[in-house]
Design an enzyme around this catalytic site. Structure first.
Site, short mmCIF file in Angstrom:
data_model
loop_
_atom_site.label_atom_id
_atom_site.label_comp_id
_atom_site.label_asym_id
_atom_site.label_seq_id
_atom_site.Cartn_x
_atom_site.Cartn_y
_atom_site.Cartn_z
N GLN A 1 0.82 -1.20 0.00
CA GLN A 1 0.00 0.00 0.00
C GLN A 1 0.86 1.27 0.00
O GLN A 1 1.81 1.39 0.76
CB GLN A 1 -0.91 0.02 1.23
CG GLN A 1 -1.91 1.17 1.21
CD GLN A 1 -2.85 1.14 2.40
OE1 GLN A 1 -2.52 1.66 3.46
NE2 GLN A 1 -4.03 0.53 2.24
N CYS B 1 -6.67 6.61 5.76
CA CYS B 1 -6.00 6.83 7.04
C CYS B 1 -6.55 8.09 7.72
O CYS B 1 -6.56 9.17 7.14
CB CYS B 1 -4.50 6.96 6.84
SG CYS B 1 -3.61 7.24 8.40
N LYS C 1 -8.24 1.74 -0.89
CA LYS C 1 -9.03 1.68 0.33
C LYS C 1 -9.50 3.08 0.66
O LYS C 1 -8.72 4.04 0.59
CB LYS C 1 -8.25 1.10 1.50
CG LYS C 1 -9.12 0.93 2.75
CD LYS C 1 -8.37 0.31 3.91
CE LYS C 1 -9.34 0.15 5.10
NZ LYS C 1 -8.65 -0.35 6.31
#
Length: 305
Positions: A61, A91, A132
């Site tokens: 990632q 995040c 994500k």
């Protein structure tokens, strides 16, 4: 998950079984072309054909906000033949967001599109590019737009953590939003967020309309959760013994001595959410800070006797 699900726990938890795929902690990309050793430090599995020792494939990632710089680093990473490249738009950390990384980009669907497209164009077609995301920064008003941007830019899959940045990790997770997103895009959607038990996993699948689930803190607390979901049988505390042996061996290899005791306590802190035995052990060793003290206190647990 930065500072938690690193190569040590990936090795251990994939040995428990039931896991189809892992994603590394994020590698921050900011203004420079990273050396190969940086990718290999976060993802040592790259030296093993991008698989954990138990054979589970690993995607790497990346996190950043500059499409050109991310593309250049993705191209370099591609030379190491990762199983896939994942892009982090989820995040919630303040430091990360302050530097225009992670969930703050959910305010900018066009920037997300540019990042994903630049990375997709920069790496060979056989390497999957995925992403994500959370539902948004402060609210979910642009959740569908962000997911559509990810799809239109060429990603083949998106993991949706069903909370906003503002929600952080506070329950509940809004799995119904994942179902709404899934209705609007054609690529694979994976559900994530607040899944600690088999019951919650099944409810998430039902509400989100997703077959595939990504587990984070839940599988750290219950390493047998994925296997239980597939085979219907839980892993007892006694069956974790081989995992502790592997864990401690990997901690000694990958962690500086001053952090080794802390890593065991960190994992036990999660395990005690599911295993009463971990609560007892955590209370017994929580004041110990040297690896020698840990080994002297519980040698059998760590495979030293």
């Amino acid at each position: 998950m930065e500072g938690l699900l690193d190569c040590v726990l990936r090795d251990v938890i994939t040995q428990a079984g039931g896991i189809d795929l892992c994603v590394t902690e994020f590698i921050r990309v900011s203004g420079s072309l990273l050396p190969y050793k940086t990718f290999e430090r976060i993802a040592p599995e790259l030296k093993q054909q991008s698989h954990t020792p138990s054979g589970v494939p690993v995607r790497v990632q990346l996190l950043g906000s500059d499409p050109v710089c991310l593309a250049e680093n993705a191209a370099r990473l591609a030379e190491l033949k990762p199983h896939g490249i994942d892009l982090n738009f989820g995040c919630p950390a303040k430091t990360v967001n302050r530097h225009r990384g992670g969930a703050v980009l959910l305010k900018e669907p066009e920037t997300i599109y540019q990042i994903v497209k630049a990375v997709r164009d920069a790496v060979p077609g056989y390497i999957p590019v995925t992403a994500k995301m959370r539902l948004g920064y402060e609210d979910a008003s642009q959740a569908i737009a962000c997911a559509q941007a990810i799809e239109q830019a060429g990603a083949c899959e998106v993991v949706v953590h069903a909370r906003t940045k503002t929600d952080g990790y506070k329950p509940p997770a809004y799995w119904e939003w994942i179902a709404l997103i899934k209705e609007q895009i054609g690529i694979s959607v994976v559900a994530n967020g607040e899944i600690w038990t088999l019951e919650e996993l099944k409810r998430c699948q039902l509400i989100s309309n997703c077959d595939d689930i990504m587990l984070g803190r839940g599988i750290v607390a219950n390493p047998g959760l994925a296997l239980e979901a597939k085979q219907g049988r839980a892993i007892a505390w006694q069956q974790l013994q081989p995992l502790f042996v592997t864990f401690w061996q990997q901690v000694l290899i990958h962690c500086y001595p001053k952090y080794q005791a802390g890593r065991l306590k960190q994992w036990l802190n999660y395990l005690r959410k599911h295993h009463p035995e971990a609560e007892v052990l955590f209370q017994q060793i929580k004041t110990l800070n040297q690896p020698e003290q840990i080994e002297a206190f519980c040698p059998e647990l760590l495979g030293l006797r």
